[in-house]
Design an enzyme around this catalytic site. Structure first.
Site, PDB file in Angstrom:
ATOM      1  CB  CYS A   1      21.775  72.436  23.494  1.00  0.00           C
ATOM      2  SG  CYS A   1      20.068  72.430  24.039  1.00  0.00           S
TER       3      CYS A   1
ATOM      4  CG  HIS B   1      22.460  68.450  27.834  1.00  0.00           C
ATOM      5  ND1 HIS B   1      23.437  69.325  27.381  1.00  0.00           N
ATOM      6  CD2 HIS B   1      21.422  68.559  26.937  1.00  0.00           C
ATOM      7  CE1 HIS B   1      23.012  69.915  26.280  1.00  0.00           C
ATOM      8  NE2 HIS B   1      21.801  69.474  25.993  1.00  0.00           N
TER       9      HIS B   1
END
Lengths: 384, 384
Positions: free
Chosen positions: B83, B332
């Protein structure tokens, strides 16, 4: 930009390493490279891996490996450019050292390909092509390179035997490389009689599925001069892209990304193709080596097949290509290949290549390629 | 090393973009960034993407995107740190410009997450943890962060309501961001009554699954000064790793990789935590923002929850955190997040953030994180 040197290399035997995990094969080679360089701390770690997600269900790879190697909190980056991921890792490491952001950088490539079955591996490798415009319609990599081979044969008269001679040459060289997956000599007849994969390519025209890793340590040249080992400089780095889908190219026999990457690397190094003493190229299929030698400018356009037949690219030829055995004999753990190519050049320039040593090698080149030429990375190395 | 500036940014609305492919959402944002910078040619392209292989069956991503953007034969690299892939892309672009290897670099992040089902997405996201030591035993990311949350509550008395207040604050900010996936205000009651995911975390504590991209153009500061747009400098870049498995850490409430990355970035920038006017952090779960504000040194260790309650990190507070809405409200798309964080800071420092503008913002910071803190990337930006 600071000048950059290679001060350590590490590689273990490649093959079907079912008893080892990715982090184990990675760590073994990284420790060998650190030992070869005589250092135990690094400032940064870069790892090339094409598809650890699809092959072993693991992303966040660089952090995992920094942790397993005991080097956290060191910065760690994984880079990907399909089968050119290793070459890209070397380039990013080169840039990081050249920039002054880091002194000692561990550059590696790794892939664990045999933990999945053949269909899954073919799917994973296919992600290097255009998933929507190529793979969706059923083509796989042997098929793409078969199209290139057929076009080269039609356009330039390249023969089926000349393709086979690439494999025979590389296996001859590879028979002298104890780390190769298949260190065995083969014959033209064996290639011609092997199982047909995608006409005209047969199984002995194809590089294998391999588990393996390769690692090297880079540092600024000034720092390298204090080391005991012979120092090899990286004097040129070029990278380029092309259309990812074969169908978008004007001429599928010509690898434009390799031509462009090599042009940049030659220019940065202040060298010409004729200056190269030893060369490692991306022979994922026999036809690839033929096309790449043309794009690098070491043989004339259309004469790649004939040059193999004439021995131009043999170990004793004018331009020894794939002294290591190439992807064909050494194996092709996709993300690791680009780093292993560089290791072979370093060994040759250090005169540590044993029976496959190219005498008097002073300048060497590596060419690593993604997909069917959608990306290429070229590096040029010089002995000091 | 050359000084580096941001001269263009581009982002489109994030969400479940079923009608667009990855290459389309990427190209839209890249073209916006090029337009914002007023340039049409780039020297290099770097893209952060966590798992395009598992999400859409496509690797060799940077070449594909260079091709689709019409920028081949430009060098193109994909980088991955789970991420934190977007933050890593920014860092690699920063190093490339700083080194002198390239002048105009397009840095992007992209992820297409909604083309797979929920189980497949959970599997793909799980590859950011240790596949062998964590995922194999059944834990998923909400579970890992739930362990951190429970430990923080036990150790420091952080309350369930304080966790909820992070989500409420970020949705309040996000309601003023038209590009956010969920630009809606929520209440503490709504969070406390939402579906339980992994005790104590509820669905409104979690960032969503998102399709999205973000792009920016970097160049040497000297070149940037000739541009018409306000110029934002990148004055600090830090990256660090930690054990990938949570079970290997001494204290799971402390994000050591963020602390280490921030330390390097502050040092390079010659700044202290107190100098930060606007801050974007990786609030993948509400507890993450609490831990990260502590590791960045903007709030006291153990006081992250209390600081949210006291409004320290609100838009009008001493340290406005996640003015953009954060991962929680903005969405996200894992590989894109780090670049979008930097875009928010650039907009804030250019005073282009509209109703969510932090007045007089002069220095800003981004913190992007991989997995449960196995890697962190911190950047510091300054207005010129």
């Amino acid at each position: 930009m600071r000048e950059v040197a290679v001060i350590g290399v590490g590689m273990t035997k490649w093959g079907e390493l079912w008893e080892k995990s990715l982090r184990e094969i990675y760590t073994e080679t990284a420790l060998l490279a650190l030992d070869d360089a005589g250092v135990d701390k690094i400032d940064s770690l870069i790892v090339g891996s094409m598809s650890s997600g699809l092959f072993i269900g693991q992303e966040h790879l660089a952090s995992l490996l920094a942790d397993y190697l005991g080097q956290a909190p060191v910065p760690a980056a994984r880079v990907e450019s399909a089968c050119a991921s290793g070459g890209l890792a070397l380039r990013m490491g080169f840039i990081e050292v050249a920039s002054g952001m880091a002194d000692i950088v561990l550059v590696s490539g790794v892939e664990k390909m045999t933990d999945v079955n053949g269909n899954e591996a073919t799917y994973a490798l296919g992600t290097a092509a255009d998933q929507e415009y190529e793979c969706y319609h059923g083509i796989t990599f042997p098929g793409l390179y078969a199209l290139i081979a057929r076009a080269h044969m039609e356009k330039y008269g390249t023969t089926r035997e000349q393709l086979a001679m690439v494999a025979v040459k590389n296996h001859h060289n590879g028979s002298m490389n104890p780390l190769a997956q298949y260190p065995y000599k083969i014959t033209v007849e064996a290639v011609l009689n092997s199982v047909l994969v995608a006409d005209p390519l047969r199984v002995l025209d194809c590089s294998p599925i391999t588990d393996g890793a390769a690692a090297m340590i880079l540092c600024p040249l000034d720092m390298a001069k204090k080391m005991k080992k012979p120092v090899v400089k990286i004097i040129g780095s070029g990278q380029a892209t092309d259309t990812i889908a074969l169908s978008s190219r004007k001429d599928i026999t010509w690898i434009e990304s390799t031509y462009q990457a090599a042009k940049k690397a030659y220019s940065m190094a202040g060298k010409k193709p004729q200056d190269m003493d030893v060369i490692e190229v991306h022979d994922c299929f026999t036809i690839a080596e033929i096309c790449v030698t043309e794009a690098l400018g070491i043989v004339e356009k259309g004469k790649g097949g004939k040059s193999v037949e004439e021995g131009v690219t043999s170990l004793q030829g004018k331009f020894p290509v794939n002294a290591s055995g190439g992807l064909k004999a050494k194996g092709h753990p996709v993300g690791a290949t680009g780093v292993a190519q560089a290791i072979e050049i370093v060994k040759q320039l250090r005169e540590e290549a044993g029976p496959r040593q190219v005498k008097g090698a002073w300048v060497g080149l590596t060419q690593n390629m993604g997909g069917s030429g959608g990306s290429s990375v070229v590096h040029i190395f010089e002995r000091t």
